[in-house]
Design a protein around this motif. Sequence first.
Motif, PDB file in Angstrom:
ATOM      1  N   GLY A  26       0.394  12.343  -1.118  1.00  0.00           N
ATOM      2  CA  GLY A  26      -0.362  11.391  -2.060  1.00  0.00           C
ATOM      3  C   GLY A  26      -0.332  10.107  -1.839  1.00  0.00           C
ATOM      4  O   GLY A  26      -1.198   9.174  -1.566  1.00  0.00           O
ATOM      5  N   PHE A  27       0.902   9.732  -1.608  1.00  0.00           N
ATOM      6  CA  PHE A  27       1.350   8.264  -1.212  1.00  0.00           C
ATOM      7  C   PHE A  27       0.647   7.885   0.128  1.00  0.00           C
ATOM      8  O   PHE A  27       0.010   6.739   0.175  1.00  0.00           O
ATOM      9  N   TYR A  29      -1.895   8.926   1.854  1.00  0.00           N
ATOM     10  CA  TYR A  29      -3.236   9.061   1.432  1.00  0.00           C
ATOM     11  C   TYR A  29      -3.822   7.860   1.411  1.00  0.00           C
ATOM     12  O   TYR A  29      -4.860   7.409   1.781  1.00  0.00           O
ATOM     13  N   TYR A  30      -3.319   7.227   0.063  1.00  0.00           N
ATOM     14  CA  TYR A  30      -3.781   6.151  -0.402  1.00  0.00           C
ATOM     15  C   TYR A  30      -3.424   5.095   0.571  1.00  0.00           C
ATOM     16  O   TYR A  30      -4.267   4.151   0.988  1.00  0.00           O
ATOM     17  N   PHE A  31      -2.258   4.944   1.186  1.00  0.00           N
ATOM     18  CA  PHE A  31      -1.736   3.773   1.770  1.00  0.00           C
ATOM     19  C   PHE A  31      -2.527   3.750   2.942  1.00  0.00           C
ATOM     20  O   PHE A  31      -2.821   2.799   3.511  1.00  0.00           O
ATOM     21  N   GLU A  34      -7.080   4.826   1.945  1.00  0.00           N
ATOM     22  CA  GLU A  34      -7.920   3.961   1.094  1.00  0.00           C
ATOM     23  C   GLU A  34      -7.743   2.488   1.191  1.00  0.00           C
ATOM     24  O   GLU A  34      -8.682   1.663   1.218  1.00  0.00           O
ATOM     25  N   ALA A  35      -6.335   2.063   1.318  1.00  0.00           N
ATOM     26  CA  ALA A  35      -6.167   0.636   1.420  1.00  0.00           C
ATOM     27  C   ALA A  35      -6.111   0.324   2.922  1.00  0.00           C
ATOM     28  O   ALA A  35      -6.621  -0.915   3.038  1.00  0.00           O
ATOM     29  N   LYS A  37      -7.706   1.649   5.592  1.00  0.00           N
ATOM     30  CA  LYS A  37      -8.909   2.069   6.341  1.00  0.00           C
ATOM     31  C   LYS A  37      -8.459   2.761   7.682  1.00  0.00           C
ATOM     32  O   LYS A  37      -9.261   2.373   8.850  1.00  0.00           O
ATOM     33  N   TYR A  95      -0.030   8.911  -5.032  1.00  0.00           N
ATOM     34  CA  TYR A  95      -1.217   8.184  -4.940  1.00  0.00           C
ATOM     35  C   TYR A  95      -1.296   6.994  -5.623  1.00  0.00           C
ATOM     36  O   TYR A  95      -1.561   5.586  -5.294  1.00  0.00           O
ATOM     37  N   CYS A  96      -0.840   6.973  -6.734  1.00  0.00           N
ATOM     38  CA  CYS A  96      -0.690   6.043  -7.808  1.00  0.00           C
ATOM     39  C   CYS A  96       0.563   4.923  -7.379  1.00  0.00           C
ATOM     40  O   CYS A  96       0.186   3.575  -7.334  1.00  0.00           O
ATOM     41  N   SER A  98       1.452   4.441  -4.385  1.00  0.00           N
ATOM     42  CA  SER A  98       1.064   3.546  -3.084  1.00  0.00           C
ATOM     43  C   SER A  98       0.059   2.597  -3.701  1.00  0.00           C
ATOM     44  O   SER A  98       0.148   1.495  -3.229  1.00  0.00           O
ATOM     45  N   LYS A  99      -0.914   2.899  -4.447  1.00  0.00           N
ATOM     46  CA  LYS A  99      -1.660   2.140  -5.024  1.00  0.00           C
ATOM     47  C   LYS A  99      -1.165   0.822  -5.650  1.00  0.00           C
ATOM     48  O   LYS A  99      -1.647  -0.318  -5.382  1.00  0.00           O
TER      49      LYS A  99
END
Length: 109
Positions: A26-27, A29-31, A34-35, A37, A95-96, A98-99
């Motif tokens: 989850g970490f 994935y966002y890092f 999402e962040a 690219k 995820y949260c 990392s965001k």
Amino acid sequence: MELTIDNSAYPYGTLIINMIGCFLLGFMYYFFVEAKKTINQLVAVVSTGFVGSFTTFSTFELEIFKMFQLDQYLKAISYFFVTMLSGLLFVFLGYCLSKLIIIKRKENK
């Protein structure tokens, strides 16, 4: 040599390792996605390769299989659902976090 798994106790070791892996995925994935690219192929190699080898899905399945063999149906079913639901929770938490880290870093620039 026979593979033995202690069926007298709840398999906390496997559960903990799998939750750490879910959190890391989850970490990451966002890092990465999402962040940053980042290229999806790179993310797949890192997440599937590193975290996939770290987690113990096959052990999880074997433990459930052995529980059913020993007529420990409630234990097997509870272990399955605890693992699945807490896995989703830990992916979400990773995820949260990392965001949150990415947002804080952007605010401090």
